[in-house]
Design an enzyme around this catalytic site. Sequence first.
Site, short mmCIF file in Angstrom:
data_model
loop_
_atom_site.label_atom_id
_atom_site.label_comp_id
_atom_site.label_asym_id
_atom_site.label_seq_id
_atom_site.Cartn_x
_atom_site.Cartn_y
_atom_site.Cartn_z
N ASP A 101 0.85 -1.20 0.00
CA ASP A 101 0.00 0.00 0.00
C ASP A 101 0.88 1.25 0.00
O ASP A 101 2.05 1.20 0.39
CB ASP A 101 -0.88 0.03 1.26
CG ASP A 101 -1.88 -1.11 1.29
OD1 ASP A 101 -2.17 -1.66 0.22
OD2 ASP A 101 -2.34 -1.44 2.39
N1 URA Z 1 -1.27 -5.92 3.91
C1 URA Z 1 -1.77 -4.66 3.89
O1 URA Z 1 -2.82 -4.40 4.46
N2 URA Z 1 -1.09 -3.71 3.25
C2 URA Z 1 0.10 -3.94 2.62
O2 URA Z 1 0.71 -3.01 2.07
C3 URA Z 1 0.62 -5.24 2.64
C4 URA Z 1 -0.10 -6.22 3.30
#
Ligand code: URA
Length: 233
Positions: A101
């Site tokens: 993310d």
């Molecule tokens: N899980 C998440 O919620 N975000 C990420 O970036 C990676 C794994």
Amino acid sequence: MRLDQFVATSSGLSRKEAKRAISAGRVRVHGAVFKSANSQVPENAEVTMGDEALTLPGSLYLMMNKPAGVISANNDSSQPTAVDLLPPELARQVHIAGRLDKDTTGLLLLTSDGQWSHQVTSPRRDCPKTYRVTLAEPLDEHACQALEQGVELNGEEKPTLPAQVLLRSATEIELTIREGRYHQVKRMLAAVGNHVMALHRQSVGDIVLDQTLAPGQYRSLTAQEIESVGEPG
Ligand code: URA
């Protein structure tokens, strides 16, 4: 491609030196010594010289310490991407193997080898990913057990696979998961009534984020790191 050509192109040796290395028995294809310079190398063969995995140029394998605030995409007209942090000659060749993310930091893998990235991300390969998770609330024993056993994510029927939880402090855990569902870690913590304040990926399989990399820096993977996830394509 002939073996001597493959060895020369991938190692930087001259064709003559490559032939010498082959006839000296230093070159293996799928683990077997090949002494004939004119053998044909099958597509996607694993070729090694001594301890070194040989890959044709064009196959790039990088790790980046992803900073917060960049998205995991090759290009985006409105937001900075992780790939924008690479020099243009590398950026042109790679794609991201396993997205994070925008606000997640840590280990991001980038490669030009589509087959390899498939092995990193394929649900069937079960590649464990470890995250350091900073939580809004202390994690109680009940929530910890639920994460370890599998939880139901909002809007999904199938519970998550069992995860590993290591308590670092009341509000910091290391969570290892073997899937890659959308926003999985944040949704797992939401499922147990908590909230993720910060998320940092530490490792993917045996590839551990190099602590010498500052946010935004990258380096090539070693042959061992490349092979630990799957065979290079
Ligand atoms: N899980 C998440 O919620 N975000 C990420 O970036 C990676 C794994």
